[in-house]
Design a protein around this motif. Sequence first.
Motif, short mmCIF file in Angstrom:
data_model
loop_
_atom_site.label_atom_id
_atom_site.label_comp_id
_atom_site.label_asym_id
_atom_site.label_seq_id
_atom_site.Cartn_x
_atom_site.Cartn_y
_atom_site.Cartn_z
N GLN A 1 -1.35 13.19 16.77
CA GLN A 1 -0.20 12.09 16.53
C GLN A 1 -0.54 11.93 15.29
N VAL A 2 0.56 11.76 14.27
CA VAL A 2 0.43 11.44 12.75
C VAL A 2 1.45 10.43 12.59
N GLU A 3 1.20 9.25 12.06
CA GLU A 3 2.00 8.35 11.80
C GLU A 3 1.78 7.83 10.31
N PRO A 4 3.07 7.41 9.59
CA PRO A 4 2.48 6.29 8.24
C PRO A 4 2.02 5.22 8.62
N GLY A 5 1.17 4.89 7.95
CA GLY A 5 0.47 3.51 7.61
C GLY A 5 -0.86 3.46 6.91
N ASP A 6 -0.78 2.37 6.30
CA ASP A 6 -2.00 1.80 5.43
C ASP A 6 -3.40 1.95 5.82
N SER A 7 -4.45 2.57 5.58
CA SER A 7 -5.61 2.90 6.21
C SER A 7 -6.29 1.58 6.84
N LEU A 8 -6.13 0.31 5.85
CA LEU A 8 -6.81 -0.67 5.89
C LEU A 8 -6.02 -1.71 7.05
N ALA A 9 -4.74 -1.54 6.98
CA ALA A 9 -4.04 -2.19 8.05
C ALA A 9 -4.07 -1.42 9.25
N VAL A 10 -4.11 -0.38 9.41
CA VAL A 10 -4.38 0.72 10.67
C VAL A 10 -5.67 0.19 11.37
N LEU A 11 -6.78 0.19 10.40
CA LEU A 11 -8.08 -0.05 11.19
C LEU A 11 -8.04 -1.46 11.70
N ARG A 12 -7.46 -2.57 10.98
CA ARG A 12 -7.49 -4.14 11.16
C ARG A 12 -6.55 -4.24 12.66
N GLY A 13 -5.60 -3.18 12.77
CA GLY A 13 -4.75 -3.35 14.02
C GLY A 13 -5.19 -2.53 15.21
N LEU A 14 -6.12 -1.63 15.15
CA LEU A 14 -6.58 -0.90 16.19
C LEU A 14 -7.41 -1.90 17.20
N HIS A 15 -7.34 -1.55 18.56
CA HIS A 15 -8.36 -2.23 19.36
C HIS A 15 -9.08 -1.35 20.43
N ASP A 16 -8.70 0.12 20.10
CA ASP A 16 -9.43 1.18 20.80
C ASP A 16 -10.63 1.66 20.27
N THR A 17 -11.42 2.21 20.51
CA THR A 17 -12.61 3.01 19.98
C THR A 17 -12.60 4.51 20.10
N PHE A 18 -13.36 5.32 19.13
CA PHE A 18 -12.99 6.64 19.03
C PHE A 18 -14.38 7.23 18.99
N ASP A 19 -14.53 8.53 19.33
CA ASP A 19 -15.63 9.44 19.54
C ASP A 19 -16.23 9.84 18.03
N LEU A 20 -15.08 9.99 17.01
CA LEU A 20 -15.09 10.37 15.96
C LEU A 20 -13.97 9.77 14.99
N VAL A 21 -14.67 9.19 13.85
CA VAL A 21 -13.85 8.47 12.84
C VAL A 21 -14.04 9.09 11.55
N LEU A 22 -12.81 9.59 10.87
CA LEU A 22 -13.17 10.31 9.58
C LEU A 22 -12.66 9.48 8.65
N LEU A 23 -13.48 8.88 7.91
CA LEU A 23 -13.40 7.51 7.17
C LEU A 23 -13.40 8.03 5.68
N ASP A 24 -12.08 8.52 5.16
CA ASP A 24 -11.98 8.86 3.73
C ASP A 24 -11.58 7.53 2.99
N THR A 25 -12.13 7.14 1.66
CA THR A 25 -11.77 5.95 1.18
C THR A 25 -11.34 5.99 -0.25
N PRO A 26 -10.29 6.91 -0.35
CA PRO A 26 -9.86 6.76 -1.89
C PRO A 26 -9.01 5.23 -2.35
N GLU A 27 -8.74 4.53 -1.36
CA GLU A 27 -8.26 3.40 -1.57
C GLU A 27 -9.05 2.14 -2.02
N ALA A 28 -10.41 2.46 -1.84
CA ALA A 28 -11.60 1.45 -2.07
C ALA A 28 -11.57 1.43 -3.38
N SER A 29 -11.00 -0.05 -4.06
CA SER A 29 -11.01 -0.09 -5.30
C SER A 29 -12.33 -0.97 -5.98
#
Length: 379
Positions: A268-296
Amino acid sequence: MFNTYLSREAARRLKHGAPWVRREDIVSMEGTPSAGEAVQLRDEDGHVLGLADVDLESAYAVRRLGLPDESAEGLIPRHVRHAFERRARMVDDPRFCRAINDDGDALPGLIVDRYDTHLVVQTLTRAMDARLQEITRALIEVSGAESVLLRNDTARRRQLGLPVQRPHALYGNPPRWSRVLELGARFTVDLTYGPGVGYPYDQRELRRFLARLAQGARVLDPSCHVGGLFVHAGRHGARAILAFDSDADTADLARENGEANGLLGRLQVEPGDSLAVLRGLHDTFDLVLLDTPEASSPETFVEQVRLGLRVTRHGGTLLIIGYHPPLPIGGFDELVAEACEQEGRTGFRFARLGLPPDHPTLVGFPGTDYLSGIVIEAS
């Protein structure tokens, strides 16, 4: 050829591997070289240090081009040929790779990515801007490329104070869409309007490592770009993948790439800002792929890692990718540890990963190693 004289300390740094020195390191100059005109570097005693570009408007005013015994005549074609010969030896499939990587190929300010018979060029100095015709001729002669596309429309040029141009052809008729084959997967990429210069070849070693992590995993990819990471997770047994990208068109392309690689029904692929997505999720995952090009900044990077930890289950795996700048050289692990401490999590490192062989850098000068990756188990 003009001579440019450097301080003893600057000469020492160049001999130790530094690819550039600053304006204040210049002791004296003969004449005023034009953009794209190489100069001969010398120390205060007159000893030859090698060839360089000099741009007094740049923070890195002196960029090394050649060794002390190297001739300026034919330098660009010679270095281009050497870069392509390196890839033929070092890269699994040299049709799809970074063909020239800036200082790592002794061509400071020049980036060339290869998409089979099409090349995408980015220049990051005024000297390389001035050499574009010579660069294009050398690329065509060495590679036999059908087209060469210039992508000088990126934020990196703005940061360097260089003018931004619309993408345009330097040779042939570049396609907008191209195919990338990598590690058994295939991707469609947007050469003309996609981020950077099309496809993140610099993450290849991280994608390769996913084969060890993905079997049976529920995967989150909150900043997926064209799907390079999650596609390889899916190809190696991930049972469910949730991915997002801040650009809706890129998210659509990532979804197409996932489906083209057999992930239909698991993705499932959806449009969404990574920080907003991470703040809004309440589920947990086995593997998280955290690329951070937006980190300024280091602070926003730590926040992003903290949020990534929150959505990684106890005993789950977090792949973190950081970039320098904005992160300080040598400070990547410390920032990850700070995020773990703030979240009350313990991170067990499985691997530290960096740039692949088609992104050579200079020994003794860590400033050219702009990407860091780490794989941790979050307990």
